[in-house]
Design a protein around this motif. Structure first.
Motif, short mmCIF file in Angstrom:
data_model
loop_
_atom_site.label_atom_id
_atom_site.label_comp_id
_atom_site.label_asym_id
_atom_site.label_seq_id
_atom_site.Cartn_x
_atom_site.Cartn_y
_atom_site.Cartn_z
N GLY A 180 -5.66 14.25 -46.63
CA GLY A 180 -4.40 14.66 -46.03
C GLY A 180 -3.19 13.91 -46.51
N ARG A 181 -3.36 13.05 -47.51
CA ARG A 181 -2.21 12.31 -48.05
C ARG A 181 -2.54 11.88 -49.47
NH1 ARG A 181 -1.63 6.23 -45.84
NH2 ARG A 181 -0.30 6.23 -47.67
N ASP A 182 -1.49 11.61 -50.25
CA ASP A 182 -1.66 11.11 -51.61
C ASP A 182 -1.82 9.60 -51.61
OD1 ASP A 182 -1.67 13.39 -53.19
OD2 ASP A 182 0.52 13.47 -53.32
N LEU A 183 -2.25 9.08 -52.74
CA LEU A 183 -2.24 7.64 -52.92
C LEU A 183 -0.81 7.12 -52.76
CD1 LEU A 183 -4.50 7.30 -56.10
CD2 LEU A 183 -5.05 6.42 -53.81
N PRO A 184 -0.60 6.04 -52.04
CA PRO A 184 0.75 5.47 -51.92
C PRO A 184 1.22 4.97 -53.28
CG PRO A 184 -0.73 4.59 -50.23
CD PRO A 184 -1.58 5.32 -51.21
N PRO A 185 2.53 4.99 -53.54
CA PRO A 185 3.06 4.54 -54.83
C PRO A 185 2.60 3.15 -55.24
CG PRO A 185 4.78 5.65 -53.59
CD PRO A 185 3.61 5.52 -52.67
N ASN A 186 2.55 2.22 -54.29
CA ASN A 186 2.15 0.85 -54.63
C ASN A 186 0.67 0.78 -55.01
OD1 ASN A 186 4.68 -0.25 -54.34
ND2 ASN A 186 4.37 -0.85 -52.21
N ALA A 187 -0.15 1.66 -54.43
CA ALA A 187 -1.56 1.71 -54.80
C ALA A 187 -1.72 2.22 -56.22
CB ALA A 187 -2.34 2.59 -53.83
N VAL A 188 -0.91 3.22 -56.58
CA VAL A 188 -0.93 3.75 -57.95
C VAL A 188 -0.54 2.66 -58.94
CG1 VAL A 188 0.14 5.40 -59.53
CG2 VAL A 188 -0.48 6.12 -57.22
N LYS A 189 0.51 1.94 -58.61
CA LYS A 189 0.97 0.85 -59.48
C LYS A 189 -0.11 -0.21 -59.61
CE LYS A 189 4.90 -2.33 -59.96
NZ LYS A 189 6.20 -2.73 -59.37
N ALA A 190 -0.75 -0.55 -58.51
CA ALA A 190 -1.81 -1.56 -58.53
C ALA A 190 -2.98 -1.12 -59.40
CB ALA A 190 -2.27 -1.85 -57.11
N MET A 191 -3.33 0.16 -59.34
CA MET A 191 -4.43 0.68 -60.15
C MET A 191 -4.12 0.58 -61.64
SD MET A 191 -5.57 4.06 -58.03
CE MET A 191 -6.41 3.93 -56.45
N LEU A 192 -2.90 0.92 -62.00
CA LEU A 192 -2.50 0.84 -63.41
C LEU A 192 -2.54 -0.61 -63.90
CD1 LEU A 192 0.53 3.31 -63.62
CD2 LEU A 192 -1.86 3.75 -64.19
N GLN A 193 -2.08 -1.52 -63.07
CA GLN A 193 -2.04 -2.93 -63.48
C GLN A 193 -3.42 -3.57 -63.47
OE1 GLN A 193 1.28 -4.35 -60.82
NE2 GLN A 193 2.22 -4.86 -62.77
N PHE A 194 -4.23 -3.27 -62.45
CA PHE A 194 -5.56 -3.87 -62.36
C PHE A 194 -6.45 -3.45 -63.52
CE2 PHE A 194 -9.97 -3.92 -60.85
CZ PHE A 194 -10.08 -5.23 -60.42
N SER A 195 -6.29 -2.20 -63.97
CA SER A 195 -7.15 -1.66 -65.02
C SER A 195 -6.59 -1.88 -66.42
CB SER A 195 -7.38 -0.17 -64.80
OG SER A 195 -6.14 0.53 -64.82
N ALA A 196 -5.39 -2.44 -66.53
CA ALA A 196 -4.73 -2.60 -67.83
C ALA A 196 -5.53 -3.51 -68.76
CB ALA A 196 -3.32 -3.15 -67.64
N VAL A 197 -5.38 -3.25 -70.06
CA VAL A 197 -6.10 -3.99 -71.10
C VAL A 197 -5.17 -5.05 -71.69
CG1 VAL A 197 -7.30 -3.82 -73.31
CG2 VAL A 197 -7.49 -1.97 -71.62
N PRO A 198 -5.59 -6.31 -71.78
CA PRO A 198 -4.75 -7.35 -72.37
C PRO A 198 -4.34 -7.00 -73.80
CG PRO A 198 -6.61 -8.34 -71.24
CD PRO A 198 -6.86 -6.87 -71.28
N VAL A 199 -3.10 -7.27 -74.14
CA VAL A 199 -2.56 -6.98 -75.48
C VAL A 199 -2.33 -8.29 -76.21
CG1 VAL A 199 -0.70 -5.89 -76.78
CG2 VAL A 199 -1.47 -4.87 -74.62
N ARG A 200 -2.73 -8.35 -77.47
CA ARG A 200 -2.59 -9.55 -78.28
C ARG A 200 -1.48 -9.41 -79.31
NH1 ARG A 200 -6.79 -12.95 -77.53
NH2 ARG A 200 -8.59 -12.14 -76.39
N GLU A 201 -1.02 -10.52 -79.83
CA GLU A 201 0.00 -10.50 -80.88
C GLU A 201 -0.51 -9.78 -82.12
OE1 GLU A 201 1.43 -14.38 -81.72
OE2 GLU A 201 2.30 -14.68 -79.74
N SER A 202 -1.80 -9.95 -82.39
CA SER A 202 -2.48 -9.28 -83.50
C SER A 202 -3.95 -9.17 -83.12
CB SER A 202 -2.31 -10.06 -84.80
OG SER A 202 -2.89 -11.35 -84.69
N ALA A 203 -4.74 -8.51 -83.96
CA ALA A 203 -6.15 -8.30 -83.63
C ALA A 203 -6.88 -9.60 -83.35
CB ALA A 203 -6.84 -7.54 -84.76
N SER A 204 -6.50 -10.67 -84.04
CA SER A 204 -7.19 -11.95 -83.87
C SER A 204 -6.28 -13.02 -83.24
CB SER A 204 -7.70 -12.47 -85.22
OG SER A 204 -6.62 -12.61 -86.14
N GLY A 205 -5.09 -12.61 -82.83
CA GLY A 205 -4.13 -13.57 -82.30
C GLY A 205 -4.25 -13.77 -80.80
N PRO A 206 -3.41 -14.64 -80.24
CA PRO A 206 -3.43 -14.92 -78.80
C PRO A 206 -2.86 -13.75 -78.00
CG PRO A 206 -1.58 -16.04 -79.82
CD PRO A 206 -2.37 -15.43 -80.95
#
Length: 227
Positions: free
Chosen positions: A169-195
């Protein structure tokens, strides 16, 4: 509700000229989120000095400084499906925000050299650096494209959650959507072998649509907080 709108994409921005609490554009975003709308904004394209090529910080644009917005920076996937070679686009604005010092962007999403349809004969189709022979498709670079990519993923999350819990009866709250995107995000490096990149450059990391979808399919928005 009359127009059945659930998400707002703001692929636009201007320099931050005042604190978030008095910026009318930021306050409009905050009111929209408080009303249950998910608002996705672009981080800005001021991550690099165009003359010297030196990277810089505090280039987030308004309303990307809205605390409740999902602010998207640009990710360069280098034309591969392998996430390990993903890097932040040099032009993608970094945090923190002027005046308030908010940590932005929230995530990075593909926005580097994206090809999409364009109105034939439009100014954009005539001036884009790369276009099809007919002018009906263009390749563009910017956090505006990253915001659009993020908005598409958000639409998929809401759709998947409704399908999984039709009786909620309701959608996901906006903050829950934001949390899902951030929790599941993949770390990005400076380069393939960099920090790994710092948080003011990558936010929570690169957008992970599959991971966020898995979360959306497992969280019942009708459940009481803490249950």
């Amino acid at each position: 509700s009359k127009l059945n709108i659930h998400i707002i994409n703001l692929s636009l921005g201007h320099p931050i000229l005042e604190p978030a609490k008095t910026d009318p554009l930021v306050q409009a975003v905050e009111k929209a989120v408080a009303a249950g709308l998910v608002v996705v904004t672009s981080a800005g394209n001021y991550g690099q000095n165009p003359t010297t090529g030196v990277s810089g910080y505090a280039g987030i644009t308004s309303p990307g400084n809205a605390p409740s917005a999902i602010t998207a920076g640009s990710l360069d996937v280098h034309g591969t499906a392998d996430r390990r070679d993903d890097t932040a686009s040099a032009f993608s604005s970094r945090g923190p925000t002027w005046y308030d010092g908010f940590a932005k962007p929230d995530v990075l999403a593909p926005g580097h050299g994206l090809c999409s349809t364009s109105a034939t004969g439009s100014t954009l189709s005539k001036t884009a650096s790369t276009q099809s022979a007919s002018g009906d498709a263009v390749k563009l670079y910017g956090t505006s494209m990253a915001a659009a990519t993020t908005t598409g993923v958000v639409a998929l999350l809401l759709e998947a959650n409704r399908a999984a819990f039709p009786a909620a009866g309701r959608d996901l709250p906006p903050n829950a959507v934001k949390a899902m995107l951030q929790f599941s995000a993949v770390p990005v490096r400076e380069s393939a072998s960099g920090p790994e990149l710092d948080l003011l450059t990558q936010g929570a990391g690169g957008l992970n649509g599959l991971g966020a979808l898995a979360l959306a399919k497992s969280l019942d928005p009708s459940r009481v907080l803490g249950s």
